[in-house]
Enzyme design. Structure first.
Site, PDB file in Angstrom:
ATOM      1  N   THR A 286      -3.635   4.692 -12.354  1.00 56.09           N
ATOM      2  CA  THR A 286      -5.003   4.775 -12.882  1.00 56.09           C
ATOM      3  C   THR A 286      -5.194   6.016 -13.757  1.00 56.09           C
ATOM      4  OG1 THR A 286      -5.644   5.925 -10.872  1.00 56.09           O
ATOM      5  CG2 THR A 286      -6.022   3.550 -10.943  1.00 56.09           C
TER       6      THR A 286
ATOM      7  N   ALA B 275     -11.168   6.483  -5.332  1.00 62.70           N
ATOM      8  CA  ALA B 275     -10.633   7.753  -4.854  1.00 62.70           C
ATOM      9  C   ALA B 275     -10.299   7.577  -3.378  1.00 62.70           C
ATOM     10  CB  ALA B 275     -11.640   8.879  -5.063  1.00 62.70           C
TER      11      ALA B 275
ATOM     12  N   LEU C   4      -4.819   7.511  -0.828  1.00 59.07           N
ATOM     13  CA  LEU C   4      -3.603   7.120  -0.105  1.00 59.07           C
ATOM     14  C   LEU C   4      -3.812   6.896   1.389  1.00 59.07           C
ATOM     15  CD1 LEU C   4      -0.949   9.451  -1.809  1.00 59.07           C
ATOM     16  CD2 LEU C   4      -1.225   6.993  -2.134  1.00 59.07           C
TER      17      LEU C   4
ATOM     18  N   CYS D 207      -0.391   9.481  -8.059  1.00 58.74           N
ATOM     19  CA  CYS D 207      -1.715   9.276  -7.487  1.00 58.74           C
ATOM     20  C   CYS D 207      -2.660  10.388  -7.926  1.00 58.74           C
ATOM     21  CB  CYS D 207      -1.684   9.219  -5.962  1.00 58.74           C
ATOM     22  SG  CYS D 207      -3.322   8.867  -5.288  1.00 58.74           S
TER      23      CYS D 207
ATOM     24  N   LYS E 284       0.842  -1.198   0.000  1.00 58.19           N
ATOM     25  CA  LYS E 284       0.000   0.000   0.000  1.00 58.19           C
ATOM     26  C   LYS E 284       0.881   1.254   0.000  1.00 58.19           C
ATOM     27  CE  LYS E 284      -3.781   2.390   0.581  1.00 58.19           C
ATOM     28  NZ  LYS E 284      -4.388   2.785  -0.687  1.00 58.19           N
TER      29      LYS E 284
ATOM     30  N   ILE F 241       1.022   1.581 -15.895  1.00 56.66           N
ATOM     31  CA  ILE F 241       0.511   2.899 -15.581  1.00 56.66           C
ATOM     32  C   ILE F 241      -0.261   2.865 -14.257  1.00 56.66           C
ATOM     33  CG2 ILE F 241       0.293   3.640 -17.983  1.00 56.66           C
ATOM     34  CD1 ILE F 241      -2.699   2.950 -17.865  1.00 56.66           C
TER      35      ILE F 241
ATOM     36  N   ASN G  10       5.730   6.404  -6.155  1.00 54.43           N
ATOM     37  CA  ASN G  10       4.489   6.794  -6.823  1.00 54.43           C
ATOM     38  C   ASN G  10       4.460   8.307  -7.010  1.00 54.43           C
ATOM     39  OD1 ASN G  10       1.863   7.189  -7.634  1.00 54.43           O
ATOM     40  ND2 ASN G  10       0.939   6.622  -5.683  1.00 54.43           N
TER      41      ASN G  10
ATOM     42  N   GLY H  13      -1.869  -2.290 -15.358  1.00 54.99           N
ATOM     43  CA  GLY H  13      -3.060  -1.611 -15.849  1.00 54.99           C
ATOM     44  C   GLY H  13      -3.998  -2.627 -16.467  1.00 54.99           C
ATOM     45  N   GLY H  14      -4.954  -3.103 -15.695  1.00 56.92           N
ATOM     46  CA  GLY H  14      -5.979  -3.990 -16.227  1.00 56.92           C
ATOM     47  C   GLY H  14      -5.558  -5.423 -16.477  1.00 56.92           C
TER      48      GLY H  14
END
Lengths: 308, 245
Positions: free
Chosen positions: A194, A70, A73, A131, A45, A192, A128, A244-245
């Site tokens: 989101t 949303a 973090l 975000c 996380k 990537i 990151n 990504g997906g």
């Protein structure tokens, strides 16, 4: 060495499958479901200097072939991660883990990375700068190449561990972002994060998410992610982690053909808690079917039509 | 938590828009009333969290309201359909503090999880009263089922078309109870929290991503820090609740 082995920034991993940050907590709760040592590694996380509750709820919305989040973090802060989360992970995971770090200033990124650098459980730092759900930080570092380079340099100065910069797709030129990070010393690039999106509640006539916008993930974004991985992998010489997906062994192979050295699995974990175990189990059979002996041989193997 | 495939053995409307579904499968992870399951539906990315209404042998009972395309799709499933469920989710109600005369307070689709709770409390020798609130008579379900357990049932409807006119809190004032358990929409829970005497447990609802604690989508603030509605909830003790406003 197995058929699935790859080397990620100098560290050999048993397979390229990595649960993505924000979908796997700090690992130990998934260890109640299956032996997480079967994973290549996992990305924890997103961790900041101070504890964060994140955004107000609702912070989840469904979309076609995906979801918006949303969360903003939410995490217990780096000191608590070191004091409580990592010790809880230790008995269930015996491999180096990937520490995902977020921040709101260069100093915060550096401080968190320095603290995590001292942890023997941490193999890589995934930084990151992407975000989409926090204001006044996070993504602003991820949309300006000079800022991205500054974060990279600040982090590289405080750690000897490999630094993987996690990029946002919400930019006009993803290659410029990746190059800026590489030139500033990044050991790898992951992408990537989101894609920014939103949904509106038709009856209430207001956004479904309290934050108004959120990050789109899930199979809906796979082709976008694949395209960006392809572009970035051709532009940089450091390893690229594709995400990504991704939700199947075939997706993993597709990402690797596009140039990914390793592949993260995100939203798929949230609808199928055993997604990564299933993907790892499926890989050898899919490789046999496609005539792939060793996964590492196919990295970047997709040839452009023009070159044929 | 367990993942498993269940077979639909019943799926029929109780009222206009509220359905009862019975399913058979491996229920070994379903431990106590107040827990929920997360239902995967063909073509829908996220699962649908639904509270467990009852458990008999290997048969689960779910009562759900059609509120969108996903639950509509669920309502159209035929007998024999196979469903991928995550079971044993959430903490569920703690029965131990109920003492002799527990009060159950349910509103709308908050009523179902109280049914199994009522059955367990009655089996434990408690004298159970249930205040069940609905908008109007046509939306009432399960009043007879609660009565059949030996529960004293007090119905309320907002329009007065059946039972006490008003909200659940209008029927609670003169009741004598040792502890309370509530489930319903948040405005009802807040009203109950303010009106109820003594201590109790309240079950909350929130939009969820995973339903098992991974995504942090359903977090809420409590006196003892942040909790995930899907994992440390959905049931919170009255003493730990922090209302958002």
């Amino acid at each position: 060495m197995g058929r699935l082995n790859v080397a990620l920034c100098g560290i050999e991993i048993d397979n390229p499958v990595i649960p993505a940050s924000g979908t796997f907590g700090y690992g130990y709760e998934f260890a109640e479901l299956y032996d997480i040592n079967i994973l290549g590694t996992f990305s924890c996380k997103g961790t900041t200097l101070l504890p964060r509750f994140g955004n107000e709820t609702p912070r989840i919305a469904e979309t076609s072939a995906g979801m918006l989040n949303a969360v903003g973090l939410q995490n217990p802060g780096v000191e608590s991660v070191i004091r409580e989360e990592l010790p809880r992970l230790a008995p269930c995971f015996h491999k180096p883990m990937m520490a995902n770090v977020s921040g709101f200033s260069l100093e915060e990124y550096a401080t968190v990375c320095q603290l995590l650098d001292e942890q023997p459980q941490v193999g890589w730092l995934e930084v990151n700068i992407s975000c989409p759900n926090v204001h006044g930080g996070g993504m602003s570092f991820g949309t300006d190449p000079a800022m991205a380079a500054a974060v990279t340099r600040a982090v590289k100065a405080v750690t000897k561990k490999p630094v993987i910069m996690k990029l946002s797709p919400n930019v006009t030129d993803i290659v410029a972002m990746a190059r800026a990070c590489e030139e500033a010393g990044a050991d790898g690039i992951s992408l990537i994060n989101t894609l920014m999106g939103m949904r509106i509640d038709l009856k209430k006539r207001r956004p479904l998410l309290k934050n108004t916008t959120g990050g789109l993930s899930g199979p809906a974004i796979f082709p976008v992610a694949l395209r960006m991985v392809y572009q970035v992998a051709r532009a940089v010489s450091v390893p690229v982690v594709g995400l990504g997906g991704v939700s199947s062994a075939e997706d993993v192979i597709e990402m690797m053909l596009a140039g990914a050295t390793a592949v993260e699995v995100g939203a798929a974990n949230l609808v199928d808690p055993f997604a990564c175990r299933r993907i790892i189990a499926d890989l050898p059979g899919v490789m046999d079917r496609l005539g792939i002996e060793n996964l590492k041989d196919i990295i970047g193997g997709a040839t452009e039509w023009e070159k044929m | 938590m367990r993942q498993g495939f269940f077979t639909v053995t019943e799926n029929r409307p109780l009222t206009d828009g509220v359905f009862r579904m019975k399913l058979r499968g491996d229920v070994s992870a379903v431990a106590r009333p107040g827990q929920f399951v997360n239902v995967r539906l063909e073509g829908r990315f996220l699962r649908r969290p639904i509270s467990v209404c009852d458990l008999n042998g290997d048969q689960l009972t779910l009562i759900y309201k059609v509120v969108g395309d996903g639950t509509r799709q669920m309502s159209e499933l035929l007998l024999g359909a196979r469903l991928d469920l995550l079971t044993g989710l959430g903490n569920g109600y703690d029965l131990s503090p109920a003492e002799q005369r527990p009060l159950l307070i349910g509103g709308g689709v908050g009523v179902p999880p109280l049914y199994w709770l009522a059955r367990e409390l009655v089996a434990d020798g408690r004298t159970v009263t249930a205040v069940l609130g609905f908008n109007r008579a046509a939306e009432v379900f399960y009043a007879e089922e609660f009565s059949a357990l030996g529960v004293r049932v007090i119905l309320t409807t907002a329009d007065g078309s059946r039972g006490v006119k008003g909200f659940v809190t209008d029927a609670m004032m003169d009741l004598d109870y040792t502890y309370y358990y509530a489930c319903g929409p948040e405005p009802m829970l807040k009203a109950v929290y303010r009106a109820a005497k003594g201590s109790g447990q309240l079950s909350f609802e929130e939009r969820m991503g995973c339903g098992f604690g991974a995504c942090m989508g359903c977090s809420c603030r409590t006196i003892t820090g942040s909790k995930r509605i899907c994992r440390e909830g959905p049931v919170l003790r009255k003493e730990e609740i922090l209302w958002a406003d």
